[in-house]
Design a protein around this motif. Sequence first.
Motif, PDB file in Angstrom:
ATOM      1  N   THR A   1       0.865  -1.181   0.000  1.00  0.00           N
ATOM      2  CA  THR A   1       0.000   0.000   0.000  1.00  0.00           C
ATOM      3  C   THR A   1       0.903   1.233   0.000  1.00  0.00           C
ATOM      4  OG1 THR A   1      -1.972   0.970   1.081  1.00  0.00           O
ATOM      5  CG2 THR A   1      -0.215   0.206   2.513  1.00  0.00           C
TER       6      THR A   1
ATOM      7  N   ASP B   1      -1.140   2.422  -7.235  1.00  0.00           N
ATOM      8  CA  ASP B   1      -0.384   2.871  -6.067  1.00  0.00           C
ATOM      9  C   ASP B   1       0.950   3.511  -6.440  1.00  0.00           C
ATOM     10  OD1 ASP B   1      -2.445   2.190  -4.460  1.00  0.00           O
ATOM     11  OD2 ASP B   1      -1.476   0.518  -3.446  1.00  0.00           O
TER      12      ASP B   1
ATOM     13  N   VAL C   1      -0.098   6.980  -6.749  1.00  0.00           N
ATOM     14  CA  VAL C   1      -0.256   7.654  -5.449  1.00  0.00           C
ATOM     15  C   VAL C   1       1.097   8.088  -4.919  1.00  0.00           C
ATOM     16  CG1 VAL C   1      -0.927   7.341  -3.044  1.00  0.00           C
ATOM     17  CG2 VAL C   1      -2.423   6.499  -4.854  1.00  0.00           C
TER      18      VAL C   1
ATOM     19  N   THR D   1       2.016  12.020  -4.057  1.00  0.00           N
ATOM     20  CA  THR D   1       1.974  12.388  -2.641  1.00  0.00           C
ATOM     21  C   THR D   1       2.848  13.604  -2.383  1.00  0.00           C
ATOM     22  OG1 THR D   1       1.639  10.061  -2.054  1.00  0.00           O
ATOM     23  CG2 THR D   1       2.304  11.551  -0.293  1.00  0.00           C
TER      24      THR D   1
ATOM     25  N   SER E   1      -6.308   1.508  -0.302  1.00  0.00           N
ATOM     26  CA  SER E   1      -5.792   2.464  -1.276  1.00  0.00           C
ATOM     27  C   SER E   1      -6.346   2.040  -2.627  1.00  0.00           C
ATOM     28  CB  SER E   1      -4.257   2.450  -1.285  1.00  0.00           C
ATOM     29  OG  SER E   1      -3.773   1.228  -1.826  1.00  0.00           O
ATOM     30  N   PRO E   2      -6.131   2.829  -3.673  1.00  0.00           N
ATOM     31  CA  PRO E   2      -6.692   2.449  -4.979  1.00  0.00           C
ATOM     32  C   PRO E   2      -6.132   1.156  -5.542  1.00  0.00           C
ATOM     33  CG  PRO E   2      -6.095   4.768  -4.960  1.00  0.00           C
ATOM     34  CD  PRO E   2      -5.536   4.185  -3.712  1.00  0.00           C
TER      35      PRO E   2
ATOM     36  N   THR F   1      -4.237  -1.391  -3.469  1.00  0.00           N
ATOM     37  CA  THR F   1      -3.691  -2.234  -2.401  1.00  0.00           C
ATOM     38  C   THR F   1      -3.418  -3.653  -2.906  1.00  0.00           C
ATOM     39  OG1 THR F   1      -4.987  -0.992  -0.784  1.00  0.00           O
ATOM     40  CG2 THR F   1      -4.110  -3.115  -0.077  1.00  0.00           C
TER      41      THR F   1
ATOM     42  N   SER G   1     -11.064   7.682   1.871  1.00  0.00           N
ATOM     43  CA  SER G   1     -11.202   8.184   0.511  1.00  0.00           C
ATOM     44  C   SER G   1     -10.146   9.231   0.185  1.00  0.00           C
ATOM     45  CB  SER G   1     -12.599   8.777   0.306  1.00  0.00           C
ATOM     46  OG  SER G   1     -12.847   9.807   1.244  1.00  0.00           O
TER      47      SER G   1
ATOM     48  N   TYR H   1      -8.143   9.350  -2.913  1.00  0.00           N
ATOM     49  CA  TYR H   1      -8.142   7.936  -3.293  1.00  0.00           C
ATOM     50  C   TYR H   1      -9.432   7.544  -4.005  1.00  0.00           C
ATOM     51  CZ  TYR H   1      -4.084   6.711  -0.324  1.00  0.00           C
ATOM     52  OH  TYR H   1      -2.842   6.582   0.230  1.00  0.00           O
TER      53      TYR H   1
ATOM     54  N   ALA I   1     -15.137   4.121  -1.171  1.00  0.00           N
ATOM     55  CA  ALA I   1     -14.021   3.399  -0.570  1.00  0.00           C
ATOM     56  C   ALA I   1     -14.517   2.187   0.207  1.00  0.00           C
ATOM     57  CB  ALA I   1     -13.238   4.330   0.355  1.00  0.00           C
TER      58      ALA I   1
END
Length: 342
Positions: free
Chosen positions: A151, A177, A180, A184, A221-222, A224, A250, A257, A264
């Motif tokens: 994740t 991920d 993400v 971030t 997470s989107p 995982t 979310s 996410y 979610a």
Amino acid sequence: MRRYLICLFCCIPLLAGWIAIEAIGQDSQAQAHVEAARAAASEPGLYDLTPTFELLCEEWEPPEPGPPRAARPANSVAQPVPERSEWYVEPVKVFDNLFNVGTSFYVWAITTSEGIILLNSGRDYAAEAVVEGLEKMGLDPANVKYIIIHTPDVRHYGAAKFFQDRYGSQIMLSEADWNVVEATPEVPERLKPRKDLVVTDGQTLTLGDTTLTLYVTPGNSPGTLSTLVPLREGSQQHVGVLIGGRDWDSVEQGVVYFSSDEEALRTYRGSVNRLRDIRAQANVDVFLSVRSLYDQEAEKARALGLRRPGDPHPYVNTNAIDRYLTVVGECLDAQLAWRAAR
């Protein structure tokens, strides 16, 4: 017109009453799910899942009116490094080919005939502790060929770039991920691994004599990941599972996410249903934790150290995995019911 208005005014209380009854029904459903989760969680000994129940089944209340909530920061990257005693865990050999190697956000080392695979890498400040843990177990950190990040939380991938740069380890995440991690804002670039290998759903990873199976199980997470790991103890064969995330959100890590909490929750509920089928089909009997806070990992490691010849292995417990998935699923259903009621 007058008759219409009379009818309208008569209907409003009826409609309000129906809405109130519906809300009461949803609240009642939520409580039924909570009680089912509580019953599945509670068990004396090494597999009491009450901490997971308390995390996920906390009653939801609508947020106060105001602007939309901001994304939570990426787990306090900028905070001072905590004392080693707060996060260090002594490494331990759990199976012939599985080692827990160093921090309270667990890093699992799988040994194969051609090198080592890590499940997660731990925090950036714990990288040298993971190296130390490997060496204490007689393992060469230079043999870490792959690191699977389950994740996109810096607590789980913070040391990945360290291994990528020093040892040439290849880093694996799902496409969602990786996105993400890239997006971030609070995590400095020095901690973000270069995009390396992209995991697809149902993919296998073979290194030497060992093959892992990876699934994309979004919700935490989107993208995982959850991983099946073949395990050995002498002539005994087992299958472990590491489920990448425990709760949902979310908006986290400074990144959106999902479009809403409801999306979610429903996404994660679908992954829990799927994981139950995966567990049954693969005969999974070992649950690998991602964090000591929730799964009494220290107690299991202690029990392993006190184990006598002929005693059952404290990590082998098929029922615990099913109970875990029941707790998570029932709490997700409760959260959805509360949101529908309010």
